[in-house]
Scaffold this active site. Structure first.
Site, short mmCIF file in Angstrom:
data_model
loop_
_atom_site.label_atom_id
_atom_site.label_comp_id
_atom_site.label_asym_id
_atom_site.label_seq_id
_atom_site.Cartn_x
_atom_site.Cartn_y
_atom_site.Cartn_z
N TYR A 63 46.94 36.87 41.69
CA TYR A 63 47.27 37.41 40.49
C TYR A 63 47.18 36.48 39.11
O TYR A 63 47.59 36.34 38.40
CB TYR A 63 48.57 37.92 40.41
CG TYR A 63 48.99 39.15 41.38
CD1 TYR A 63 48.12 39.35 42.38
CD2 TYR A 63 50.16 39.74 41.02
CE1 TYR A 63 48.34 40.46 43.23
CE2 TYR A 63 50.54 40.86 42.03
CZ TYR A 63 49.64 41.41 42.92
OH TYR A 63 49.85 42.25 43.88
N ARG A 122 52.83 49.33 56.70
CA ARG A 122 53.11 47.89 57.61
C ARG A 122 53.98 47.12 56.72
O ARG A 122 54.94 46.40 57.08
CB ARG A 122 51.75 47.51 58.11
CG ARG A 122 51.38 47.97 59.11
CD ARG A 122 50.17 47.17 59.79
NE ARG A 122 49.28 46.70 58.97
CZ ARG A 122 48.28 47.46 58.63
NH1 ARG A 122 48.19 48.70 58.98
NH2 ARG A 122 47.27 47.13 57.90
N GLN A 146 37.68 47.96 56.41
CA GLN A 146 37.93 48.10 57.61
C GLN A 146 38.24 49.38 58.13
O GLN A 146 38.31 50.37 57.23
CB GLN A 146 39.39 47.47 57.72
CG GLN A 146 39.51 45.91 57.17
CD GLN A 146 39.96 46.33 55.84
OE1 GLN A 146 40.45 46.88 55.39
NE2 GLN A 146 39.47 45.03 55.03
N ASP A 197 54.84 49.48 40.18
CA ASP A 197 53.59 49.97 39.46
C ASP A 197 52.52 49.35 40.15
O ASP A 197 52.63 48.18 41.14
CB ASP A 197 53.93 49.22 38.25
CG ASP A 197 53.88 47.76 37.96
OD1 ASP A 197 53.74 47.09 39.26
OD2 ASP A 197 54.28 47.01 37.10
N GLY A 221 55.10 45.44 42.74
CA GLY A 221 54.03 46.33 42.21
C GLY A 221 52.86 45.51 42.73
O GLY A 221 52.73 44.71 43.59
N HIS A 257 43.57 50.34 47.03
CA HIS A 257 42.54 50.52 47.93
C HIS A 257 41.47 50.70 47.15
O HIS A 257 40.77 51.83 47.85
CB HIS A 257 42.82 51.04 49.24
CG HIS A 257 43.00 50.04 50.39
ND1 HIS A 257 42.32 50.09 51.62
CD2 HIS A 257 43.66 48.67 50.39
CE1 HIS A 257 42.50 49.22 52.37
NE2 HIS A 257 43.15 48.26 51.68
N ASN A 258 41.21 50.37 46.06
CA ASN A 258 40.16 50.99 45.13
C ASN A 258 38.83 50.60 45.57
O ASN A 258 37.89 51.69 45.92
CB ASN A 258 40.10 50.52 43.81
CG ASN A 258 41.92 50.69 43.33
OD1 ASN A 258 42.34 51.62 43.75
ND2 ASN A 258 42.12 49.61 42.24
N HIS A 302 43.01 39.03 43.68
CA HIS A 302 43.67 40.18 44.61
C HIS A 302 45.05 39.61 45.00
O HIS A 302 45.84 40.16 45.06
CB HIS A 302 42.61 40.49 45.88
CG HIS A 302 43.44 41.42 46.62
ND1 HIS A 302 43.44 43.05 46.14
CD2 HIS A 302 43.81 41.56 47.82
CE1 HIS A 302 43.90 43.96 46.95
NE2 HIS A 302 43.99 42.99 48.22
N SER A 356 41.33 42.75 60.60
CA SER A 356 41.54 43.99 61.65
C SER A 356 42.99 44.82 61.11
O SER A 356 43.73 43.88 60.85
CB SER A 356 41.66 43.32 62.82
OG SER A 356 40.32 42.60 63.25
#
Lengths: 734, 225
Positions: A37, A106, A232, A499, A536, A85-86, A34, A305
């Site tokens: 990469y 953000r 979260q 992307d 991306g 955010h799968n 994540h 958080s």
């Protein structure tokens, strides 16, 4: 998941000792797929991210692109970012999707921008399944709640249903920000040793521990219960306060560099800031303002958080920064400073913790402070070895068509939740706050009035899993062309794109081969269109017990135009109808149904359609033709083919009378096409001469009936019948 | 003389309202709630948004903030006060206007354009329109259903204090044209005096001609008089 043995050996070699538990956890998260990469970076060099408009390319929180302005005008920049955010959205659809919005906003703030628009591309299992609907409703509600509350309009996006998302839905969120004065631009690159690091926003609690590594493995059978602690919970009220505080900090020029606290929390954000600057930091973890007592070093370092930002601030400005945070009811803490050395975190446990270790609570005992992280910042951020994974070429589908009755096929395709009206979705999103939305959702692209640069900004986002499942490379090329055609149909030319590449478990060679296909396809078409891909996100391991997702290359693309007006998608009833860019209608290519909604519904397979030879000229010409005075309506043709495009253009007062050479012409989904209603078809033909075919297919009329003659049969439906078919989502979820 | 557009934590239509007033040639400033209402205020807009995150109940916390006491005092002294969307919820919670706005019949947030009929054109907020005129305004709310007890509604209607009702494009006040289940299709009401009003639709979103229709200008023109 723990730090892999090979990684641990590398870390030990670099440090010359065993990593502390905090270091091991930090490396595990920062070196996860994540964050690092590891399986995708070797492929991502395919993308061309250069262009004279590109101010900040890939690698920061968001990319920065200059809008076209007149010679004497000051530069105006936009930021572009996209996130997935799968996994969180599968475990907890409302909060997972909501925090996805929070994160990308953000990322926008940390570049010094004000967020002006959001787009969401959502992918779920079959609409008929109850679990898909539960996820769909929860995700839309989460986006609606968070985005509406923070006052950032959600203006466009896409929704697709496909059975291979059943165990792993996708939630891809992109955000556009505005920097109306180049001096406000900030980056995540730490600037100067001696500057202070100030944490602003929510207090840190024990939430979202290990989110980055959770996002880097397949979803397990019982993920909904087991992984809930890794998700979260967002607080959009605090996010809105952060947006305002961030503006106030920029107004007074108090920020040297900034980074959002996302994956791997404080450790991730601060180590990346100093690594970018080739610097180090000394951070006292116990100085962090905390929500709950007795947190240990590792928890403070890695908690995810929400609604927190890290700022690098000159020592003399620290007091003012904390005053501004206070004005907006936000907590803040000075957690350390930028140094020239390693990235170092120290920690002095609380009285309770010391008491449990047999101490008597002596506050200033220097040996009470222990060093929990001491590593080179660059090694932390960039040291992860890349994976060289085997890839298997995808096989091409052969033609195996079902029997097609034109009228039945029309009704099936128009009533498919994939092509049907998404009003149920975008009605829940505030798409007009900030009063820039000149073209609202439900059209090919939304148009935002950027008055600061006197520019209309067209925004389109999406992908089609049917296309990339049928042909990863060709399908991804089509996705890029389709988004460009969307903005061109509204009179805008592409400026830049970001992307979000979603794939299954890359350790499976066939999955990795498909993933490689979408990366190359997207990259090639964007390069052909001279549209730099400026940033991306990659999301792999979208794999569950029900199998991998189709490779899904969401593209969020912006284009620009003079002025904010755009031709309508609805017909006026007074013009002739031409289709531009359709190769098979013109007899230049075989009509192929590969990737079409019709085959998704009726079964069968076919090769993927050939795309136009010069897509860049096609897109540019379409953008010009869309704004001709003689253009009465303009609509991109894509999902569901001409059947859906024409169905969307008719309404109560206006119908169409069209003749096509064969049934397949009504349903194929070649990208790079548009229907133009015009009073001057010759002008359209002249404009496209030598670039792309233009085919006259009939005319609009005042019948309110869609009538298409194919193979001697007539497909016919009234506008009311079509509206009824297209309302399937609203009807089912009312 | 300047109009004060209040900013609570979570307000999000504050800048839009200032931009719309600016476009109409009305001086307007953002006023952070904690700074108190400036003495020279010629009018007050409580804008839309999610003050205090709408935690507890939409508008409930902002209505009890110190600046709302200043606003009530200004209203009593004749200063025009307009609450829009979340500002309308705050206005009702602060008892500047009767009734309450609560969860939509659909139980979902709704963002769309609707038609409203001007019920009383003899107020500063509606005198730009004709009585019975149909205008198009956007709504964007999850809690916009007007609720009030029957007696109070009778009094409100008898006193001609309903400003707008949701209607269809032809001006007929029907159930189908009621987007949120508001009692008697009420979209906006007056307080005790005609210079105090609240409404759920957003006039500031249809006041800038470069993004479309300008049906909302008439409401905000109250502050230019």
């Amino acid at each position: 998941m723990a730090l892999a043995d090979s990684d641990r050996e590398l870390v030990e070699e670099e440090l010359g000792r065993e990593p502390t538990p905090a270091e091991a956890a930090l490396f595990e998260n920062l070196w996860s797929e994540h964050c690092a990469y590891r399986s995708s970076r070797p492929l991502l060099s395919a993308f061309d991210s250069e262009g004279e408009q590109v101010v900040v390319g890939p690698g920061d929180d968001a990319a920065v692109v200059a809008l076209p302005t007149g010679e004497d005008e000051d530069d105006v920049y936009i930021t572009m970012g996209i996130e997935s955010h799968n996994h969180p959205s599968y475990v907890d659809p409302f909060d997972g999707a909501a925090t996805g919005v929070g994160g990308i906003v953000r990322d926008t703030l940390s570049m010094g921008a004000y967020p002006i628009a959001l787009a969401d591309s959502l992918y779920f299992g079959d609409f008929d399944r109850e679990h898909s609907r539960y996820l769909f409703e929860g995700v839309v509600e989460g986006i609606s709640h968070y985005g509406n509350c923070i006052g950032v309009p959600t203006v466009t996006g896409s929704v697709a249903f496909h059975d291979e998302y059943e165990g792993n839905p996708l939630v891809n969120v992109s955000c556009i920000g505005l920097i109306d004065d180049p001096d406000r631009l900030v980056t995540a690159q730490a600037q100067e040793p001696g500057n202070k690091l100030v944490l602003v926003g929510n207090a840190t609690g024990r939430d979202g521990l290990g989110g980055a590594s959770f996002a880097s493995e397949d979803l397990s059978e019982d993920a909904e219960t087991e992984d809930r602690p890794a998700v979260q919970v967002g607080d959009p009220y605090t996010e809105k306060l952060l947006i305002e505080a961030n503006e106030a900090l920029l107004d007074e020029n108090l920020v040297e560099s900034a980074r959002d606290l996302g994956a791997a929390g404080l450790g991730g954000a601060t180590s990346e800031m100093v690594a970018k600057g080739g610097l180090g930091a000394r951070i006292e973890l116990d100085a962090v303002h905390q929500r709950e007592p007795n947190m240990n070093a590792l928890e403070i370092l890695l908690a995810e958080s929400q609604e927190r930002m890290a700022y690098e601030v000159k020592p003399e400005n620290v007091e003012r920064v904390q005053e501004i945070a206070d004005r907006y009811d936000l907590g803040s803490s000075v957690i350390g400073e930028v140094t020239e050395g390693n990235y170092v975190c120290t920690f002095e446990g609380s009285e309770v913790q010391r008491a449990s270790e047999g101490e008597n609570g002596e506050q200033s005992e220097p040996q009470g402070r222990e060093t929990v992280v001491d590593a080179d910042g660059h090694f932390l951020g960039e040291g992860a070895p890349m994976n060289d994974l085997p890839a298997e070429e995808p096989t091409e589908s052969e033609r195996d068509l079902p029997d097609i009755d034109p009228q039945d096929a029309f009704e099936t395709v128009v009533a498919s939740p994939n092509t049907a009206s998404k009003r149920w979705v975008y009605r829940q999103y505030d798409h007009e706050v900030q009063v820039r939305t000149a073209t609202r959702p439900g059209d090919d692209a939304s148009i935002l009035a950027v008055r600061e640069a006197e520019t209309g900004l067209a925004y389109s986002a999406g992908a089609d899993p049917n296309w990339t499942e049928a042909a990863p490379y060709e399908g991804a090329r089509a996705v890029a062309l389709e988004n460009a055609t969307n903005v061109a149909a509204k009179g805008a030319t592409p400026l830049a794109a970001v992307d979000c590449l979603n794939g299954g478990n890359p350790e499976k060679p066939d999955v990795y081969g498909g993933f490689k296909g979408i990366v190359d396809g997207l990259a090639d078409m964007c390069e052909t269109l001279s549209t730099p891909v400026v940033g991306g996100n990659v999301s792999l391991y979208n794999d569950s017990p029900s199998g991998p997702i189709p490779p899904t290359p969401t593209l969020a693309l912006v284009g620009t135009k003079d002025g904010y007006d755009a031709p309508s998608l609805s017909l006026s009833g007074e013009g002739e109808l031409v289709v531009v860019g359709d190769l098979s209608l013109a007899g230049d290519a075989e009509t192929r149904l590969g990737g079409s909604e019709l085959l998704a519904q009726a079964g069968g397979s076919d090769r993927f359609p050939e795309l136009p030879e010069d897509p860049a000229a096609l897109v540019e010409t379409l953008a010009a033709v869309a704004d001709y005075d003689s253009t009465l309506a303009s609509h991109d043709v894509s999902h569901g083919g001409l059947a859906v495009a024409l169905g969307e253009m008719v309404h109560e007062d206006v119908g169409v009378d069209v003749e096509l050479p064969d049934t397949l012409a009504l349903f194929h989904e070649q990208a790079g096409r548009a229907v133009i209603e015009t009073t001057d078809p010759e002008a359209v033909e002249d404009a496209f001469a030598g670039i792309a075919p233009v085919t006259r297919i009939g005319a609009a009329d005042d019948s309110g009936v869609l009538s298409v003659t194919v193979d001697g049969e007539t497909v016919s439906a009234t506008a009311a019948e079509i509206a009824d078919l297209r309302e399937v989502i609203e009807r089912e979820l009312a | 003389m300047t109009v004060s557009v209040l900013q609570f934590g979570g307000s999000n239509c504050d800048r839009d309202t200032v931009a719309a007033l600016d476009h109409l040639g009305v001086d307007a400033d953002l006023v952070w709630h904690d700074d108190g209402l400036p003495a020279e205020t010629s009018g007050v807009v409580v804008p839309g948004g999610f003050s205090y995150g709408d935690y507890l109940r939409a508008g409930a916390m902002a209505a009890r903030s110190p600046i709302m006491a200043d606003v009530k005092e200004a209203a009593e002294n004749g200063t025009p006060v307009l609450g829009i969307c979340n500002g309308a919820q705050i206005g009702c919670e602060a008892r500047l206007t009767p009734g309450a706005f609560t969860t939509n019949e659909s139980a979902r947030f709704q963002c769309e354009h609707v038609h409203v009929r001007v019920e009383n054109a003899d107020t500063p907020f509606t005198q730009a329109y004709e009585e019975g005129e149909v205008i198009e305004l956007p709504i964007a709310h999850g809690e916009g259903r007007f609720e009030i007890d029957d007696d109070e509604l009778d009094r409100l209607e008898d006193d001609d204090r309903v400003l707008f009702r949701y209607c269809d494009a032809e001006g007929d006040v029907t159930e189908g044209a009621n987007p949120n289940g508001s009692k008697h299709n009420v979209a906006g009401v007056l307080g005790e005096h005609d210079h105090v009003a609240v409404l759920m639709p957003h006039p500031e979103r249809v006041s800038l001609p470069d993004v479309g229709i300008t049906d909302g200008q008439g409401v905000l023109q109250a502050f230019g008089r």
